[in-house]
Scaffold this active site. Sequence first.
Site, PDB file in Angstrom:
ATOM      1  N   SER A 149       0.816  -1.213   0.000  1.00 28.99           N
ATOM      2  CA  SER A 149       0.000   0.000   0.000  1.00 28.99           C
ATOM      3  C   SER A 149       0.856   1.274   0.000  1.00 28.99           C
ATOM      4  O   SER A 149       0.458   2.290  -0.583  1.00 28.99           O
ATOM      5  CB  SER A 149      -0.950   0.001   1.205  1.00 28.99           C
ATOM      6  N   GLU A 162      11.378  -9.082  -4.039  1.00 27.20           N
ATOM      7  CA  GLU A 162      11.858  -7.883  -3.326  1.00 27.20           C
ATOM      8  C   GLU A 162      13.302  -8.079  -2.875  1.00 27.20           C
ATOM      9  O   GLU A 162      14.119  -7.160  -2.950  1.00 27.20           O
ATOM     10  CB  GLU A 162      10.958  -7.594  -2.116  1.00 27.20           C
ATOM     11  N   ASP A 201       7.335  -4.176   6.754  1.00 28.79           N
ATOM     12  CA  ASP A 201       6.323  -4.437   7.784  1.00 28.79           C
ATOM     13  C   ASP A 201       6.827  -4.031   9.159  1.00 28.79           C
ATOM     14  O   ASP A 201       6.059  -3.587  10.013  1.00 28.79           O
ATOM     15  CB  ASP A 201       5.942  -5.922   7.764  1.00 28.79           C
ATOM     16  N   LYS A 223       5.730   1.485  11.867  1.00 28.39           N
ATOM     17  CA  LYS A 223       6.543   0.315  11.477  1.00 28.39           C
ATOM     18  C   LYS A 223       7.876   0.232  12.232  1.00 28.39           C
ATOM     19  O   LYS A 223       8.594  -0.748  12.108  1.00 28.39           O
ATOM     20  CB  LYS A 223       6.834   0.372   9.972  1.00 28.39           C
TER      21      LYS A 223
END
Length: 219
Positions: A30, A103, A84, A121
């Site tokens: 996102s 990634e 994350d 985060k």
Amino acid sequence: MKLDKLKKKAAWAALDYICPGTVIGIGTGSTVFYFIQALKTVKHLISGAVSSSHASTLLLQKSGIKVLNLKKFHSLEVYVDSADEINRQMQMIKGGGAALTREKIIAAMSKKFICIIDESKKVNILGNFPLPIEIIPISLSYISKEILKIGGQPKLRKNVITDNGNIIIDVYNLYIKDPISIEKKINSLPGVVSVGLFASRVADVLLIGTKNGIDVIKN
Ligand code: 5RP
């Protein structure tokens, strides 16, 4: 302030790190969605992008940004992605969006990893967010047993097949005191494609969207 607003702030700040005339690496998720929106406004400055997922490829194409085949590159100037969780050493847990393997490949080949996050985060110790591992499906029982031995609780991520045709297990309750050795240990298990612990290859620049603006941390 809503987290989405903070993600958006960090994403727009990453425009300052683009190298004109080069191909840029693009993450998934996102926060990266906002970065692609921002990148659209300066797309004439770059030669194109390589993407870490089918989802990001579609977003890039929709924005009129040329997507090039990752196979053709061995190095990139800049990679922009989120995480994350991230600790003070700029080590990260990634893979919430199931794109960890690509990634990791793009992060490894990039000179600069620009990590864009909202302030939620940031952590002292990695592991509150369940650690994703992409595995070859037939290794599920074996790897689950090995993860239990190191103190984590493995859980198969339901209804998810990665862009590489594999499955994901999420490891709960793993308190990651030594990220480099845990990354090595999990990577060494036969059947593991990659682990979403970015401990050896850390972020180079961290852009944190906060209520008061952007915090910049350089490694
Ligand atoms: C995807 C990732 C993402 O960077 C991570 O999950 C953060 O996502 P978001 O920007 O949606 O919070 O590693 O595999």
